[in-house]
Design a protein around this motif. Sequence first.
Motif, PDB file in Angstrom:
ATOM      1  N   VAL A 184       0.656  -1.166   0.034  1.00 44.25           N
ATOM      2  CA  VAL A 184      -0.005   0.034   0.066  1.00 44.25           C
ATOM      3  C   VAL A 184       0.974   1.338  -0.078  1.00 44.25           C
ATOM      4  N   ARG A 185       1.843   1.341   0.822  1.00 42.64           N
ATOM      5  CA  ARG A 185       2.421   2.619   0.988  1.00 42.64           C
ATOM      6  C   ARG A 185       3.540   2.854  -0.110  1.00 42.64           C
ATOM      7  N   HIS A 186       3.886   1.927  -0.787  1.00 48.12           N
ATOM      8  CA  HIS A 186       4.827   2.164  -1.986  1.00 48.12           C
ATOM      9  C   HIS A 186       4.298   1.951  -3.502  1.00 48.12           C
ATOM     10  N   SER A 187       3.119   1.626  -3.229  1.00 47.44           N
ATOM     11  CA  SER A 187       2.305   1.514  -4.711  1.00 47.44           C
ATOM     12  C   SER A 187       2.248   2.837  -5.614  1.00 47.44           C
ATOM     13  N   GLY A 188       2.253   3.946  -4.799  1.00 46.90           N
ATOM     14  CA  GLY A 188       2.094   5.262  -5.730  1.00 46.90           C
ATOM     15  C   GLY A 188       0.742   5.327  -6.207  1.00 46.90           C
ATOM     16  N   LEU A 189      -0.259   4.709  -5.545  1.00 46.89           N
ATOM     17  CA  LEU A 189      -1.798   4.827  -6.126  1.00 46.89           C
ATOM     18  C   LEU A 189      -2.604   5.274  -4.874  1.00 46.89           C
ATOM     19  N   PRO A 190      -3.755   5.851  -5.401  1.00 44.00           N
ATOM     20  CA  PRO A 190      -4.654   6.471  -4.260  1.00 44.00           C
ATOM     21  C   PRO A 190      -4.951   5.312  -3.531  1.00 44.00           C
ATOM     22  N   ARG A 191      -5.352   5.724  -2.061  1.00 45.59           N
ATOM     23  CA  ARG A 191      -5.595   4.669  -1.089  1.00 45.59           C
ATOM     24  C   ARG A 191      -6.351   3.311  -1.558  1.00 45.59           C
ATOM     25  N   GLU A 192      -7.630   3.645  -2.167  1.00 42.48           N
ATOM     26  CA  GLU A 192      -8.583   2.519  -2.573  1.00 42.48           C
ATOM     27  C   GLU A 192      -7.903   1.719  -3.314  1.00 42.48           C
ATOM     28  N   ALA A 193      -7.101   2.095  -4.577  1.00 40.63           N
ATOM     29  CA  ALA A 193      -6.603   1.303  -5.531  1.00 40.63           C
ATOM     30  C   ALA A 193      -5.494   0.719  -4.949  1.00 40.63           C
ATOM     31  N   ALA A 194      -4.774   1.335  -3.976  1.00 38.70           N
ATOM     32  CA  ALA A 194      -3.552   0.495  -3.299  1.00 38.70           C
ATOM     33  C   ALA A 194      -3.827  -0.550  -2.409  1.00 38.70           C
ATOM     34  N   LEU A 195      -5.205  -0.394  -1.789  1.00 43.50           N
ATOM     35  CA  LEU A 195      -5.775  -1.579  -0.973  1.00 43.50           C
ATOM     36  C   LEU A 195      -6.302  -2.730  -1.812  1.00 43.50           C
ATOM     37  N   VAL A 196      -6.763  -2.469  -3.029  1.00 43.89           N
ATOM     38  CA  VAL A 196      -7.120  -3.504  -4.296  1.00 43.89           C
ATOM     39  C   VAL A 196      -5.812  -4.202  -4.557  1.00 43.89           C
ATOM     40  N   ARG A 197      -4.710  -3.551  -4.635  1.00 48.82           N
ATOM     41  CA  ARG A 197      -3.388  -3.957  -5.219  1.00 48.82           C
ATOM     42  C   ARG A 197      -3.035  -5.050  -4.133  1.00 48.82           C
ATOM     43  N   ALA A 198      -3.038  -4.440  -2.715  1.00 47.80           N
ATOM     44  CA  ALA A 198      -2.509  -5.266  -1.627  1.00 47.80           C
ATOM     45  C   ALA A 198      -3.352  -6.538  -1.434  1.00 47.80           C
ATOM     46  N   VAL A 199      -4.620  -6.540  -1.644  1.00 51.64           N
ATOM     47  CA  VAL A 199      -5.375  -7.633  -1.404  1.00 51.64           C
ATOM     48  C   VAL A 199      -4.991  -8.712  -2.614  1.00 51.64           C
ATOM     49  N   ALA A 200      -5.126  -8.093  -3.900  1.00 48.06           N
ATOM     50  CA  ALA A 200      -5.003  -9.157  -5.053  1.00 48.06           C
ATOM     51  C   ALA A 200      -3.269  -9.848  -4.551  1.00 48.06           C
ATOM     52  N   MET A 201      -2.447  -9.072  -4.054  1.00 45.14           N
ATOM     53  CA  MET A 201      -1.043  -9.607  -4.124  1.00 45.14           C
ATOM     54  C   MET A 201      -0.880 -10.562  -2.756  1.00 45.14           C
ATOM     55  N   THR A 202      -1.776 -10.082  -1.758  1.00 44.62           N
ATOM     56  CA  THR A 202      -1.678 -11.155  -0.647  1.00 44.62           C
ATOM     57  C   THR A 202      -2.674 -12.160  -0.383  1.00 44.62           C
ATOM     58  N   ALA A 203      -3.455 -12.207  -1.040  1.00 41.09           N
ATOM     59  CA  ALA A 203      -4.801 -13.070  -0.923  1.00 41.09           C
ATOM     60  C   ALA A 203      -5.336 -13.830  -2.251  1.00 41.09           C
ATOM     61  N   THR A 204      -5.657 -13.007  -3.305  1.00 44.84           N
ATOM     62  CA  THR A 204      -6.273 -13.463  -4.238  1.00 44.84           C
ATOM     63  C   THR A 204      -5.295 -14.098  -5.336  1.00 44.84           C
ATOM     64  N   ALA A 205      -4.211 -13.364  -5.577  1.00 47.04           N
ATOM     65  CA  ALA A 205      -2.945 -14.032  -6.609  1.00 47.04           C
ATOM     66  C   ALA A 205      -2.592 -15.348  -5.949  1.00 47.04           C
ATOM     67  N   PRO A 206      -2.126 -15.467  -4.712  1.00 51.62           N
ATOM     68  CA  PRO A 206      -1.663 -16.601  -4.408  1.00 51.62           C
ATOM     69  C   PRO A 206      -2.510 -17.802  -4.235  1.00 51.62           C
ATOM     70  N   ALA A 207      -3.933 -17.536  -3.852  1.00 49.87           N
ATOM     71  CA  ALA A 207      -4.885 -18.577  -3.837  1.00 49.87           C
ATOM     72  C   ALA A 207      -5.005 -19.039  -5.488  1.00 49.87           C
ATOM     73  N   ARG A 208      -5.074 -18.208  -6.287  1.00 46.26           N
ATOM     74  CA  ARG A 208      -5.201 -18.672  -7.680  1.00 46.26           C
ATOM     75  C   ARG A 208      -4.125 -19.623  -8.059  1.00 46.26           C
ATOM     76  N   ALA A 209      -2.989 -19.195  -7.505  1.00 51.75           N
ATOM     77  CA  ALA A 209      -1.699 -19.918  -8.008  1.00 51.75           C
ATOM     78  C   ALA A 209      -1.677 -21.427  -7.274  1.00 51.75           C
ATOM     79  N   LEU A 210      -2.254 -21.401  -6.040  1.00 49.32           N
ATOM     80  CA  LEU A 210      -2.463 -22.839  -5.518  1.00 49.32           C
ATOM     81  C   LEU A 210      -3.764 -23.544  -6.019  1.00 49.32           C
ATOM     82  N   GLY A 211      -4.394 -22.817  -6.573  1.00 51.71           N
ATOM     83  CA  GLY A 211      -5.640 -23.626  -7.245  1.00 51.71           C
ATOM     84  C   GLY A 211      -6.757 -23.745  -6.087  1.00 51.71           C
ATOM     85  N   LEU A 212      -6.736 -22.614  -5.144  1.00 57.43           N
ATOM     86  CA  LEU A 212      -7.575 -22.809  -4.050  1.00 57.43           C
ATOM     87  C   LEU A 212      -8.711 -21.857  -4.207  1.00 57.43           C
ATOM     88  N   ALA A 213     -10.097 -22.478  -4.609  1.00 58.27           N
ATOM     89  CA  ALA A 213     -11.213 -21.632  -4.874  1.00 58.27           C
ATOM     90  C   ALA A 213     -12.002 -21.200  -3.733  1.00 58.27           C
TER      91      ALA A 213
END
Length: 389
Positions: A318-347
Amino acid sequence: MALFTAATVVIGAGPDEIGVGPGWVDVEGDRIVGAALGTPPRMSDHDLGDAVLVPGFVDQHVHGGAGAAFTGGDQEEAMRAVRFHRAHGTTTMVGSLVAASPADLRRDVDALGDLVADGELVGVHLEGPWLAAARCGAHDPLQLRDPDPAELDALLRTGRIAMITLAPERDGGLDAVRRIAAAGAVAALGHTDASYALTREAIAAGARVGTHLFNAMAPVHHREPGPAIALMEDERVTVELVTDGVHVHPALWSHVVASAGQGRVAAVTDAMAAAGMPDGEYRLGALKVAVVDRLARLDTGTIAGSTATTDELFGNVVRHSGLPREAALVRAVAMTATAPARALGLADVGAIATGRRADLVVLDPDLRVRDVYRAGVRVATQEPSTLTG
């Protein structure tokens, strides 16, 4: 049932579907039965006030924490690491192992396999021993070897292996990738000197993850792009970044996301036993590690994993994204939850969405953990209680 409201809720099941704003989450048992932005359907049972409510974190690459490691065959020690990271919001994780002898590797897989069967871990990650000697990083070079089909198949037959990191240039490396993929595990490329062309061959053979991108990997060169470029450009691949601010400079994170796409970049801790512990001497497998100012290194100066937790990674993104707060939160959730779940095939994890497991992390406005819930149970305190209790 329990209805939660918060000033900021990050909901949605995919990187292009995530919304942010005041909202609510309805939980029944271990499941999310409703979630949306805006006015809740009834009076809130738990008003979280100014909190930021995000999905439980998913860490696909973690070796230990709280002075405990996943190596060694000690299940209680392994659970100490699980409980530590869970209290920091990581409600889903694999147990990562380092290069070891065939006997030690099988011992550790069997010990962690019981925790997989109990649902404490989603699987075991073998980081090695089939790695490039020139890029061994913090792995014991004496334990590196070419993949042996019999050893590999025996480990895969345990049904506990979630992911295997290997260097495709090892003799038999491409065949190993095919065997891993055919067994339903994730083949990951890392600790490698592979060329751009060979990396593409390995992806075609079934590799689907790039292990801690740039670290212990042949560098990008203008005449030989190397593995990092091949991994980023293929939409089938999820690439890991250790966003602790040490492994990869924060200035590069957004460039990786722009190249690979927000749904394909997974923030991982690569944490070792020293996570959450004071500076001092620790071990990563057979190797001695010195931690000074929370930075873990071998006596050669090589970085040896991290001492980070996923909530720290989230805040860093979030702090280093350079994005507005809401967009930064979206990125952080994607990177710490959504993307790794996808990588591991967890639905059933990785997002706040109807039907998913009720894994929730309550953060304060400064993104520090207030509470953690896993499958509807509060786990961040010594005395867990159910959400609906």
